[in-house]
Every structure is written in structure tokens, then in C-alpha cells.
Motif scaffolding. Structure first.
Motif, PDB file in Angstrom:
ATOM      1  N   PHE A  35      42.566  45.989  42.254  1.00 28.49           N
ATOM      2  CA  PHE A  35      41.335  46.737  42.474  1.00 28.49           C
ATOM      3  C   PHE A  35      40.128  45.830  42.355  1.00 28.49           C
ATOM      4  O   PHE A  35      39.188  45.930  43.105  1.00 28.49           O
ATOM      5  CB  PHE A  35      41.211  47.871  41.448  1.00 28.49           C
ATOM      6  CG  PHE A  35      42.191  48.959  41.701  1.00 28.49           C
ATOM      7  CD1 PHE A  35      43.264  49.136  40.863  1.00 28.49           C
ATOM      8  CD2 PHE A  35      42.055  49.787  42.803  1.00 28.49           C
ATOM      9  CE1 PHE A  35      44.183  50.134  41.106  1.00 28.49           C
ATOM     10  CE2 PHE A  35      42.966  50.783  43.055  1.00 28.49           C
ATOM     11  CZ  PHE A  35      44.036  50.959  42.208  1.00 28.49           C
ATOM     12  N   ASN A  36      40.191  44.939  41.383  1.00 23.06           N
ATOM     13  CA  ASN A  36      39.032  44.109  41.122  1.00 23.06           C
ATOM     14  C   ASN A  36      39.267  42.714  41.684  1.00 23.06           C
ATOM     15  O   ASN A  36      40.138  42.000  41.233  1.00 23.06           O
ATOM     16  CB  ASN A  36      38.803  44.039  39.607  1.00 23.06           C
ATOM     17  CG  ASN A  36      37.561  43.266  39.290  1.00 23.06           C
ATOM     18  OD1 ASN A  36      36.886  42.788  40.199  1.00 23.06           O
ATOM     19  ND2 ASN A  36      37.251  43.123  38.018  1.00 23.06           N
ATOM     20  N   ARG A  37      38.463  42.341  42.703  1.00 24.98           N
ATOM     21  CA  ARG A  37      38.655  41.020  43.276  1.00 24.98           C
ATOM     22  C   ARG A  37      37.733  40.009  42.599  1.00 24.98           C
ATOM     23  O   ARG A  37      37.431  38.976  43.146  1.00 24.98           O
ATOM     24  CB  ARG A  37      38.401  41.080  44.775  1.00 24.98           C
ATOM     25  CG  ARG A  37      39.201  42.201  45.431  1.00 24.98           C
ATOM     26  CD  ARG A  37      39.762  41.797  46.717  1.00 24.98           C
ATOM     27  NE  ARG A  37      38.779  41.655  47.753  1.00 24.98           N
ATOM     28  CZ  ARG A  37      39.120  41.581  49.031  1.00 24.98           C
ATOM     29  NH1 ARG A  37      40.380  41.652  49.377  1.00 24.98           N
ATOM     30  NH2 ARG A  37      38.206  41.429  49.946  1.00 24.98           N
ATOM     31  N   GLY A  38      37.290  40.359  41.413  1.00 25.98           N
ATOM     32  CA  GLY A  38      36.381  39.460  40.701  1.00 25.98           C
ATOM     33  C   GLY A  38      37.038  38.128  40.422  1.00 25.98           C
ATOM     34  O   GLY A  38      38.218  38.067  40.101  1.00 25.98           O
ATOM     35  N   ASP A  39      36.322  37.051  40.598  1.00 23.12           N
ATOM     36  CA  ASP A  39      36.873  35.729  40.353  1.00 23.12           C
ATOM     37  C   ASP A  39      36.290  35.182  39.052  1.00 23.12           C
ATOM     38  O   ASP A  39      35.353  35.723  38.500  1.00 23.12           O
ATOM     39  CB  ASP A  39      36.544  34.812  41.530  1.00 23.12           C
ATOM     40  CG  ASP A  39      37.192  35.340  42.787  1.00 23.12           C
ATOM     41  OD1 ASP A  39      38.233  35.999  42.670  1.00 23.12           O
ATOM     42  OD2 ASP A  39      36.640  35.122  43.873  1.00 23.12           O
ATOM     43  N   VAL A  40      36.887  34.112  38.586  1.00 28.58           N
ATOM     44  CA  VAL A  40      36.478  33.557  37.307  1.00 28.58           C
ATOM     45  C   VAL A  40      35.354  32.557  37.539  1.00 28.58           C
ATOM     46  O   VAL A  40      35.485  31.663  38.358  1.00 28.58           O
ATOM     47  CB  VAL A  40      37.677  32.827  36.663  1.00 28.58           C
ATOM     48  CG1 VAL A  40      37.276  32.187  35.359  1.00 28.58           C
ATOM     49  CG2 VAL A  40      38.820  33.803  36.478  1.00 28.58           C
ATOM     50  N   HIS A  41      34.261  32.763  36.869  1.00 28.42           N
ATOM     51  CA  HIS A  41      33.177  31.793  37.012  1.00 28.42           C
ATOM     52  C   HIS A  41      32.816  31.291  35.628  1.00 28.42           C
ATOM     53  O   HIS A  41      32.043  31.898  34.916  1.00 28.42           O
ATOM     54  CB  HIS A  41      31.967  32.430  37.700  1.00 28.42           C
ATOM     55  CG  HIS A  41      32.268  32.779  39.124  1.00 28.42           C
ATOM     56  ND1 HIS A  41      32.441  31.834  40.104  1.00 28.42           N
ATOM     57  CD2 HIS A  41      32.496  33.962  39.708  1.00 28.42           C
ATOM     58  CE1 HIS A  41      32.743  32.423  41.244  1.00 28.42           C
ATOM     59  NE2 HIS A  41      32.792  33.716  41.029  1.00 28.42           N
ATOM     60  N   MET A  42      33.433  30.211  35.226  1.00 32.01           N
ATOM     61  CA  MET A  42      33.161  29.644  33.915  1.00 32.01           C
ATOM     62  C   MET A  42      32.837  28.169  34.131  1.00 32.01           C
ATOM     63  O   MET A  42      33.532  27.494  34.886  1.00 32.01           O
ATOM     64  CB  MET A  42      34.415  29.780  33.044  1.00 32.01           C
ATOM     65  CG  MET A  42      34.227  29.268  31.651  1.00 32.01           C
ATOM     66  SD  MET A  42      35.753  29.247  30.745  1.00 32.01           S
ATOM     67  CE  MET A  42      35.651  30.764  29.878  1.00 32.01           C
ATOM     68  N   GLN A 177      40.121  24.867  49.484  1.00 31.70           N
ATOM     69  CA  GLN A 177      39.152  25.967  49.609  1.00 31.70           C
ATOM     70  C   GLN A 177      39.078  26.827  48.353  1.00 31.70           C
ATOM     71  O   GLN A 177      38.290  27.753  48.280  1.00 31.70           O
ATOM     72  CB  GLN A 177      39.560  26.888  50.787  1.00 31.70           C
ATOM     73  CG  GLN A 177      39.693  26.189  52.112  1.00 31.70           C
ATOM     74  CD  GLN A 177      38.359  25.702  52.649  1.00 31.70           C
ATOM     75  OE1 GLN A 177      37.361  26.426  52.604  1.00 31.70           O
ATOM     76  NE2 GLN A 177      38.315  24.465  53.127  1.00 31.70           N
ATOM     77  N   TYR A 178      39.961  26.601  47.383  1.00 35.72           N
ATOM     78  CA  TYR A 178      40.029  27.486  46.211  1.00 35.72           C
ATOM     79  C   TYR A 178      39.832  26.696  44.925  1.00 35.72           C
ATOM     80  O   TYR A 178      40.161  25.518  44.855  1.00 35.72           O
ATOM     81  CB  TYR A 178      41.383  28.214  46.185  1.00 35.72           C
ATOM     82  CG  TYR A 178      41.538  29.099  47.398  1.00 35.72           C
ATOM     83  CD1 TYR A 178      40.938  30.354  47.427  1.00 35.72           C
ATOM     84  CD2 TYR A 178      42.203  28.645  48.541  1.00 35.72           C
ATOM     85  CE1 TYR A 178      41.016  31.153  48.552  1.00 35.72           C
ATOM     86  CE2 TYR A 178      42.284  29.431  49.674  1.00 35.72           C
ATOM     87  CZ  TYR A 178      41.688  30.686  49.675  1.00 35.72           C
ATOM     88  OH  TYR A 178      41.755  31.458  50.795  1.00 35.72           O
ATOM     89  N   HIS A 179      39.318  27.390  43.902  1.00 34.42           N
ATOM     90  CA  HIS A 179      39.150  26.773  42.580  1.00 34.42           C
ATOM     91  C   HIS A 179      40.491  26.823  41.874  1.00 34.42           C
ATOM     92  O   HIS A 179      40.960  27.909  41.509  1.00 34.42           O
ATOM     93  CB  HIS A 179      38.102  27.532  41.757  1.00 34.42           C
ATOM     94  CG  HIS A 179      36.721  27.389  42.307  1.00 34.42           C
ATOM     95  ND1 HIS A 179      36.235  28.189  43.311  1.00 34.42           N
ATOM     96  CD2 HIS A 179      35.726  26.508  41.998  1.00 34.42           C
ATOM     97  CE1 HIS A 179      34.993  27.815  43.594  1.00 34.42           C
ATOM     98  NE2 HIS A 179      34.663  26.795  42.817  1.00 34.42           N
ATOM     99  N   VAL A 192      49.995  24.890  37.922  1.00 32.55           N
ATOM    100  CA  VAL A 192      48.715  25.146  38.613  1.00 32.55           C
ATOM    101  C   VAL A 192      48.426  26.643  38.635  1.00 32.55           C
ATOM    102  O   VAL A 192      49.329  27.450  38.861  1.00 32.55           O
ATOM    103  CB  VAL A 192      48.775  24.610  40.073  1.00 32.55           C
ATOM    104  CG1 VAL A 192      47.465  24.890  40.804  1.00 32.55           C
ATOM    105  CG2 VAL A 192      49.084  23.123  40.091  1.00 32.55           C
ATOM    106  N   ARG A 193      47.168  27.013  38.381  1.00 29.83           N
ATOM    107  CA  ARG A 193      46.751  28.407  38.565  1.00 29.83           C
ATOM    108  C   ARG A 193      45.420  28.442  39.311  1.00 29.83           C
ATOM    109  O   ARG A 193      44.740  27.423  39.425  1.00 29.83           O
ATOM    110  CB  ARG A 193      46.664  29.139  37.225  1.00 29.83           C
ATOM    111  CG  ARG A 193      45.673  28.580  36.242  1.00 29.83           C
ATOM    112  CD  ARG A 193      45.805  29.296  34.904  1.00 29.83           C
ATOM    113  NE  ARG A 193      45.132  28.591  33.831  1.00 29.83           N
ATOM    114  CZ  ARG A 193      45.495  28.662  32.552  1.00 29.83           C
ATOM    115  NH1 ARG A 193      46.522  29.400  32.200  1.00 29.83           N
ATOM    116  NH2 ARG A 193      44.829  28.005  31.627  1.00 29.83           N
ATOM    117  N   THR A 194      45.100  29.642  39.802  1.00 25.31           N
ATOM    118  CA  THR A 194      43.859  29.793  40.581  1.00 25.31           C
ATOM    119  C   THR A 194      42.815  30.547  39.780  1.00 25.31           C
ATOM    120  O   THR A 194      43.144  31.413  38.978  1.00 25.31           O
ATOM    121  CB  THR A 194      44.127  30.533  41.915  1.00 25.31           C
ATOM    122  OG1 THR A 194      42.861  30.834  42.530  1.00 25.31           O
ATOM    123  CG2 THR A 194      44.890  31.836  41.725  1.00 25.31           C
TER     124      THR A 194
END
Ligand SMILES: C[S@@+](CC[C@H](N)C(=O)[O-])C[C@H]1O[C@@H](n2cnc3c(N)ncnc32)[C@H](O)[C@@H]1O
Length: 357
Positions: A35-42, A177-179, A192-194
Motif C-alpha cells: 500500500f505504501n510506496r514510501g522509500d527510505v530517505h536517510m 537507477q536504485y538506492h 544487498v537490499r534496496t
């Protein structure tokens, strides 16, 4: 409502809700609901256990931090040199570039693209942006460039094509293209994780290293980073895995092009033992969230195809490791003493085969 809360990877509370199926509701086409496509921004500097800010040392578009909460003292990944591109020794001759397309700009706007014809008359990647809400129109949620379906081989535009370098049919040539983050695990070494939500069909990374003849590396049992370039085997699948959809057409023509002897034994491999990229840290899983896609752009020799790792499903941030099926046959690794070498699998999948080989 059936709800529970657990501590997440970063120490925050994660609330989980148990979903109930409505009577007669058709089965889902994916194993995950997000439901939540929020990404991690740290900020990278605040990562717990940070041991390296960027293992690519600026080579990739996006830095790849490494964290280690396992070792004491925590050590960074070592013993290799990062290379975002495949290293080709002089003694391996790469075939001449094949004829390219005559498209102007992006091949998705052309009706006569030669490369689209090679791919079965359509481009292999999503070439139009789906209507998304403003908050989702960013690089991590973009639809463009996702692989429409796994193929025997994807024919990308190459050196002799006249389209633009950002043409959608050059998606594998655009870099990371991905963090992503490399992190230390208890049982499997590095993994590895995204940090971003990755959508199915998204291209994650190429498997790079040094291109070698298989004959050179035979018997090198202590090198855990060798990837056979074996497109025909990748497509046929091991242990009864189904042949990927859409692949039959090109499999037949590729098999005609290459004699059966060459098709059976992979001639080349990629050795990421001492030189490699993020792909060398991706572990095996018996229930993987990535798959291997062979890609040809400039030449047409599948024995020397580019190896890309592609998302098989939606991969939520931080919750699971990136993984692919290494595809070893059971008892396929024989030691110098002639005995079968076994390696226990710690992927944790419910249907784990218990051994990598
Ligand atoms: C290509 S490397 C992957 C990265 C590796 N974990 C590292 O620390 O650099 C392959 C090696 O990782 C380990 N590995 C990968 N997947 C595993 C799994 N599912 N269970 C146990 N070990 C695994 C094995 O030692 C394997 O030979």
C-alpha cells in the motif's frame, strides 16, 4: 482489525495488518500487496553500522553504502576492486557490431525499428509512462524502461543504431537507477537490499567482472563469484522451472545460429572474484525476487551476452534481500579429490532446497 507491530530494520515500529479475502475474490497476480510506496530517505552518514559511504567510489550514478552490524570491529567489504563495466581481456575478441536501426530520437516513436523486429516486433521495455499521481512521478516509480516480460534474449540498440543514447531500448546501458545498500549478514556474508520500492521488470544491475574462458577457471573452487554466461540454460531453467514466456520464438532461431555443442557448454564466464560491481554481493535464494535476463546490443553472439538482474516482483524497501537463483544442479560441484562438494543454503525460503549445490 488483526494488527501487530514489530521493530523494523532501522529500529522504527512497523505496523502490520492481516488482510482478509472477500468471498469469491480472484487470486492475486503477485505474492505481495504494497500500500505504501514510501522509500527510505536517510542520510548515508546516519546509517547504523556504516563502514563505507560508497563501495563504487563514485563510479555509479547513486552511491552504494555498506553497513556492518555483525562483525566486531565492523569491517567493510574488501578484496575486490569496483568496476561498473565488464573488463574484456585483449585475447577475447568481441564480434563486430551488427547493423543498427535507423530511428531518430527514441525507438518507441518509430514504426519501422529494426531492433523492435528482432524483439518480436515490439520493444522489450515499457516505453510509455502510465498515468501516476504527481507524488509517484519520480525516478524510482517510473514505468518507462521496465521489462515487459522475460525473454530468451533482449535485443537492445547498440553502437550502429542511430537513435539517441537515452532511447528506451538502451535501458540496460543507463547504469544504476536504485538506492542499494550492501550489508553484512550472520550466515551468508555480504548481501544487498534496496531503499527504494522496485517494481516488477525493473533492471537492477549488470553482473560485471572480468570476462574469461570457462576453461581458464575450471576447478577454481575457492572463487565464489563466477557467473557462467549460459543464456540457453538460463531460459530453459533448471529443476523443472518453466520456460519463460515469449522465449520460444527466439530460442529456436538462436539455437539454429549456434551449433548444439556451443549451446550446451558455456564458453565464457564473468569472474567477479577480484573485480566486480554490486551484483557480486547478491546472494542466492530458492525463492528469488530477481531473475537473469540476457541482453545483446552491439554484436549478436549469445555466448557473450550481457547479464542483467531484473526484478521478478515488487520489492519493498529494506524488507528483503535482493536475490536470484544461482541455478546450480545438485551434486554438480566436484572437488579435486573427486568427491561432491556441498554448500548449505541459508536463504530462508519456505521451499528452500537446503543446498546451493
Ligand atoms: C556471489 S557471492 C555472494 C556475496 C557473498 N555473500 C559475499 O559475502 O561476498 C556467493 C557466495 O555467497 C554465499 N551465499 C550466497 N547465497 C547464499 C545462501 N543462500 N546461503 C548460504 N550462502 C550463500 C556463498 O558463500 C556463495 O558462494
Amino acid at each position: 482489525v488483526d494488527c501487530l507491530s514489530e521493530k523494523g530494520v532501522r529500529g522504527h515500529l512497523v505496523f502490520k495488518f492481516r488482510l482478509k479475502r472477500l468471498e469469491g475474490q480472484p487470486p492475486l497476480t503477485t505474492s505481495r500487496v504494497l500500500f505504501n510506496r514510501g522509500d527510505v530517505h536517510m542520510p548515508i552518514s546516519e546509517l547504523p553500522g556504516l563502514v563505507c559511504r560508497d563501495i563504487s567510489y563514485g563510479q555509479e550514478n547513486i552511491p552504494i553504502p555498506a553497513t556492518n552490524l555483525v562483525d566486531n570491529p565492523p569491517v567493510p567489504p574488501s578484496g575486490f576492486v569496483y568496476s561498473k563495466s565488464l573488463q574484456i581481456p585483449e585475447y577475447i575478441k568481441i564480434p563486430a557490431d551488427s547493423i543498427g536501426c535507423n530511428c531518430k530520437g527514441d525507438c518507441s516513436s518509430s514504426t519501422h525499428c529494426l531492433c523492435a523486429v528482432h524483439n518480436g516486433s515490439d520493444l522489450p521495455y515499457v516505453s510509455r509512462q502510465k498515468k501516476l499521481s504527481a507524488k509517484h512521478v519520480d525516478s524510482t516509480h517510473k514505468n518507462i524502461g521496465r521489462l515487459v516480460e522475460p525473454k530468451a534474449v533482449v535485443f537492445e540498440c547498440g553502437a550502429n543504431c542511430s537513435c539517441h543514447c537515452s532511447c528506451v531500448n538502451r535501458t540496460s546501458q543507463q547504469g544504476l537507477q536504485y538506492h542499494l545498500e550492501v550489508f553484512k549478514t550472520e550466515l551468508k556474508g555480504w548481501a544487498v537490499r534496496t531503499w527504494d520500492t522496485i517494481l516488477p521488470g525493473a533492471l537492477i544491475c549488470e553482473y560485471t567482472g572480468v570476462l574469461r574462458r570457462n576453461a581458464e577457471v575450471e576447478g577454481l573452487l575457492d572463487n565464489n563469484y563466477i557467473f557462467d554466461i549460459d543464456c540457453l540454460q538460463t531460459i530453459k531453467g533448471l529443476d523443472g522451472r518453466k520456460q519463460r514466456s515469449g522465449s520460444e520464438l527466439h530460442m529456436a532461431s538462436l539455437q539454429d545460429e549456434h551449433d548444439s555443442e556451443a549451446s550446451q557448454a558455456p564458453e565464457y564466464c564473468i569472474d567477479a572474484g577480484s573485480i566486480g560491481n554490486i551484483a557480486r554481493f547478491i546472494n542466492h535464494s530458492c525463492q528469488p525476487n530477481l531473475f537473469i535476463q540476457c541482453i545483446l546490443s552491439s554484436h549478436r553472439d549469445i555466448k557473450l551476452a550481457k547479464i542483467m538482474l531484473v526484478a521478478a516482483d515488487t520489492i519493498p524497501p529494506l524488507q528483503q534481500e535482493l536475490s536470484y537463483d544461482y541455478g546450480y544442479g545438485m551434486d554438480s560441484v566436484i572437488g579435486p579429490d573427486g568427491n561432491v562438494v556441498k554448500l548449505a543454503c541459508h536463504c530462508g525460503a519456505s521451499d528452500c532446497r537446503k543446498r546451493l549445490y
